[in-house]
Scaffold this active site. Structure first.
Site, mmCIF file in Angstrom:
data_model
loop_
_atom_site.group_PDB
_atom_site.id
_atom_site.type_symbol
_atom_site.label_atom_id
_atom_site.label_comp_id
_atom_site.label_asym_id
_atom_site.label_seq_id
_atom_site.Cartn_x
_atom_site.Cartn_y
_atom_site.Cartn_z
ATOM 1 N N MET A 190 0.804 -1.242 -0.074
ATOM 2 C CA MET A 190 -0.001 -0.089 -0.076
ATOM 3 C C MET A 190 0.827 1.200 0.133
ATOM 4 O O MET A 190 0.309 2.402 0.335
ATOM 5 C CB MET A 190 -0.959 0.071 1.146
ATOM 6 C CG MET A 190 -1.958 -1.039 1.054
ATOM 7 S SD MET A 190 -3.576 -1.110 2.059
ATOM 8 C CE MET A 190 -2.880 -0.572 3.743
ATOM 9 N N GLU B 116 5.736 -11.588 7.144
ATOM 10 C CA GLU B 116 5.283 -12.158 8.339
ATOM 11 C C GLU B 116 4.575 -11.232 9.463
ATOM 12 O O GLU B 116 3.930 -11.644 10.232
ATOM 13 C CB GLU B 116 6.503 -13.086 9.062
ATOM 14 C CG GLU B 116 6.774 -14.367 8.097
ATOM 15 C CD GLU B 116 7.900 -15.098 8.755
ATOM 16 O OE1 GLU B 116 8.543 -14.629 9.780
ATOM 17 O OE2 GLU B 116 8.270 -16.257 8.351
ATOM 18 N N GLN C 164 -2.686 -12.463 7.783
ATOM 19 C CA GLN C 164 -2.905 -12.208 6.222
ATOM 20 C C GLN C 164 -2.143 -13.083 5.573
ATOM 21 O O GLN C 164 -2.546 -13.793 4.436
ATOM 22 C CB GLN C 164 -2.414 -10.716 6.061
ATOM 23 C CG GLN C 164 -2.374 -10.555 4.759
ATOM 24 C CD GLN C 164 -2.060 -8.838 4.307
ATOM 25 O OE1 GLN C 164 -2.777 -8.107 4.563
ATOM 26 N NE2 GLN C 164 -0.558 -8.759 3.927
ATOM 27 N N LEU D 268 6.607 3.388 1.365
ATOM 28 C CA LEU D 268 7.683 2.220 1.705
ATOM 29 C C LEU D 268 8.695 2.291 2.755
ATOM 30 O O LEU D 268 9.207 3.680 2.916
ATOM 31 C CB LEU D 268 8.283 1.988 0.299
ATOM 32 C CG LEU D 268 7.388 1.547 -0.727
ATOM 33 C CD1 LEU D 268 8.053 1.186 -2.031
ATOM 34 C CD2 LEU D 268 6.414 0.439 -0.448
ATOM 35 N N HIS D 269 8.852 1.324 3.379
ATOM 36 C CA HIS D 269 10.156 1.291 4.452
ATOM 37 C C HIS D 269 10.920 0.194 4.221
ATOM 38 O O HIS D 269 10.635 -0.601 3.175
ATOM 39 C CB HIS D 269 9.459 1.495 5.714
ATOM 40 C CG HIS D 269 8.306 0.392 5.992
ATOM 41 N ND1 HIS D 269 8.683 -0.898 6.173
ATOM 42 C CD2 HIS D 269 6.800 0.570 6.324
ATOM 43 C CE1 HIS D 269 7.535 -1.513 6.301
ATOM 44 N NE2 HIS D 269 6.411 -0.857 6.577
ATOM 45 N N GLY E 23 10.867 -2.782 5.654
ATOM 46 C CA GLY E 23 10.296 -4.060 5.457
ATOM 47 C C GLY E 23 9.705 -4.265 4.216
ATOM 48 O O GLY E 23 9.957 -5.277 3.709
ATOM 49 N N HIS E 24 9.316 -3.441 3.638
ATOM 50 C CA HIS E 24 9.046 -3.345 1.986
ATOM 51 C C HIS E 24 10.042 -4.036 1.254
ATOM 52 O O HIS E 24 9.939 -4.859 0.353
ATOM 53 C CB HIS E 24 8.096 -2.356 1.339
ATOM 54 C CG HIS E 24 6.819 -1.931 2.054
ATOM 55 N ND1 HIS E 24 6.814 -0.699 2.911
ATOM 56 C CD2 HIS E 24 5.575 -2.753 2.205
ATOM 57 C CE1 HIS E 24 5.554 -0.794 3.397
ATOM 58 N NE2 HIS E 24 4.980 -1.523 2.870
ATOM 59 N N ASP F 151 2.179 -9.257 9.141
ATOM 60 C CA ASP F 151 1.009 -9.501 8.992
ATOM 61 C C ASP F 151 0.601 -11.104 8.778
ATOM 62 O O ASP F 151 0.411 -11.543 7.762
ATOM 63 C CB ASP F 151 0.315 -8.844 7.721
ATOM 64 C CG ASP F 151 0.769 -7.432 7.750
ATOM 65 O OD1 ASP F 151 -0.267 -6.674 8.405
ATOM 66 O OD2 ASP F 151 1.851 -6.783 7.253
ATOM 67 N N GLN G 121 -10.500 -2.874 2.018
ATOM 68 C CA GLN G 121 -9.983 -3.339 3.117
ATOM 69 C C GLN G 121 -10.049 -2.522 4.512
ATOM 70 O O GLN G 121 -9.552 -2.904 5.575
ATOM 71 C CB GLN G 121 -8.595 -3.891 3.212
ATOM 72 C CG GLN G 121 -7.256 -3.132 2.778
ATOM 73 C CD GLN G 121 -6.023 -3.730 2.397
ATOM 74 O OE1 GLN G 121 -5.992 -4.291 1.251
ATOM 75 N NE2 GLN G 121 -5.128 -3.779 3.405
HETATM 76 P P1 AMP Z 1 1.304 -2.937 3.502
HETATM 77 O O1 AMP Z 1 2.167 -1.975 2.581
HETATM 78 O O2 AMP Z 1 1.403 -2.351 4.807
HETATM 79 O O3 AMP Z 1 0.203 -3.363 2.973
HETATM 80 O O4 AMP Z 1 2.509 -4.102 3.445
HETATM 81 C C1 AMP Z 1 2.905 -4.540 2.319
HETATM 82 C C2 AMP Z 1 3.509 -6.001 2.261
HETATM 83 O O5 AMP Z 1 4.817 -5.513 3.287
HETATM 84 C C3 AMP Z 1 2.777 -6.964 3.216
HETATM 85 O O6 AMP Z 1 3.010 -8.004 2.762
HETATM 86 C C4 AMP Z 1 3.367 -6.761 4.689
HETATM 87 O O7 AMP Z 1 3.372 -7.915 5.340
HETATM 88 C C5 AMP Z 1 4.785 -6.559 4.487
HETATM 89 N N1 AMP Z 1 5.579 -5.560 5.636
HETATM 90 C C6 AMP Z 1 5.082 -4.633 6.210
HETATM 91 N N2 AMP Z 1 5.803 -4.318 7.257
HETATM 92 C C7 AMP Z 1 6.807 -5.164 7.186
HETATM 93 C C8 AMP Z 1 7.801 -5.502 8.046
HETATM 94 N N3 AMP Z 1 8.192 -4.559 9.111
HETATM 95 N N4 AMP Z 1 8.837 -6.417 7.821
HETATM 96 C C9 AMP Z 1 8.356 -7.440 6.874
HETATM 97 N N5 AMP Z 1 7.223 -7.206 5.908
HETATM 98 C C10 AMP Z 1 6.501 -6.033 6.129
#
Ligand code: AMP
Length: 284
Positions: free
Chosen positions: A30, A148, A153, A33-34, A36-37, A150, A61
């Site tokens: 979504m 992981e 999810q 980006l950080h 994690g992404h 989420d 959602q």
């Molecule tokens: P989002 O943009 O929050 O919908 O997340 C997109 C994808 O990035 C999803 O598969 C999340 O589970 C993953 N994600 C979000 N935050 C993290 C994180 N801190 N570490 C690993 N994956 C993440």
């Protein structure tokens, strides 16, 4: 990096990629980006010839009263990060492109959506599954990477891909954290400095619980009580749920064993934060 906002252009691009027998990695997000992404993107780049990132804040959602309108967005910065990471295709469709007609179709996944996020946000997973199914259909044969962080999810999407025979292999990637343990999340942007500090109690409580499990405790009620007590020391943090489940089926359990997962959600100021841990591994 190609930036595309139309579905037919994605088809065109990917048809050519497939004609060259290249593999495709997909990272749905979504945006905002950080790291994690970026970790998902890097894994995809390592394992595929072409990596496609999608950025779409999916209204399906979000329930009425949730943070759809305030959800953080910065497409310019996202593009720069994707380009720097080596992404080949960035798909950022408009709302009209994704939902040009009123959506009458939705995907429901039984059992896995009954508890935790599914209970607190009853329409959430149907919205997630529907948009992910749409993305899987748009992209076709690919490897798809989800975090992981989420956890619920990830189990739901894995099951949906199997049940509906999508030509998609779903991979889970470990949670990326700040050095103080807080899981990276776009929603951390909502936290004031004080709340940001308090929010570290979430991962700290999961780590302490993991240590208790590793020293021999197996009772879920004992472990849950320990986590609730730890979190109650932070007045800015309001626990929504804490569950200990079998990691794949997400069914509640009484005794912790290999494959169990501890999951929680909490409200911290404006932010709703989630986290989880494999108690045999702990926070890493
Ligand atoms: P989002 O943009 O929050 O919908 O997340 C997109 C994808 O990035 C999803 O598969 C999340 O589970 C993953 N994600 C979000 N935050 C993290 C994180 N801190 N570490 C690993 N994956 C993440």
């Amino acid at each position: 990096m190609r930036v595309i906002s139309r579905i037919d252009e994605v088809h065109e691009f990917l048809d050519e990629v497939r004609a060259q027998k290249k593999t495709i990695g997909l990272v749905p997000t979504m945006g905002f980006l950080h790291k994690g992404h970026i970790a998902l993107i890097e894994r995809s780049i390592k394992e595929n010839d072409i990596t496609m990132v999608t950025i779409f804040v999916n209204p399906l959602q979000f329930a009425e009263g949730e943070d759809l309108s305030s959800y953080p967005r910065d497409l310019h910065n996202d593009k720069e990060q994707c380009d720097a990471a080596g992404v080949d295709l960035l798909f950022s469709p408009s709302h009209e492109e994704m939902y040009s007609q009123q959506v009458l179709t939705s995907i429901q996944i039984k059992d896995l959506t009954n508890n935790m996020e599914g209970e607190s946000r009853p329409t959430h997973f149907s919205g997630v599954a529907t948009v992910v199914a749409k993305l899987f259909n748009i992209v076709g044969l690919c490897n798809a990477y989800f975090g992981e962080k989420d956890w619920q999810q990830l189990q739901i999407i894995t099951k949906m891909a199997h049940d509906l025979s999508f030509r998609v292999r779903v991979f889970g990637c470990p949670t990326v954290r700040h050095s103080d343990g807080l899981a990276l999340s776009s929603r951390n942007a909502y936290l004031t400095p004080k709340e940001r500090k308090s929010a570290t109690v979430l991962s700290r409580s999961l780590q302490k619980a993991s240590e208790t499990v590793q020293s021999g405790e197996r009772s879920t009620s004992v472990i849950m009580a320990q986590i609730i007590e730890e979190i109650s020391t932070e007045p800015l943090v309001s626990l929504d749920y804490i569950e200990i489940v079998e990691g794949r089926s997400l069914k509640s359990i009484n005794k912790i064993k290999e494959g169990s997962r501890i999951l929680l959600a909490a409200n911290v100021g404006e932010a709703r934060l989630i986290d989880n841990v494999d108690p045999y591994v702990g926070i890493q």
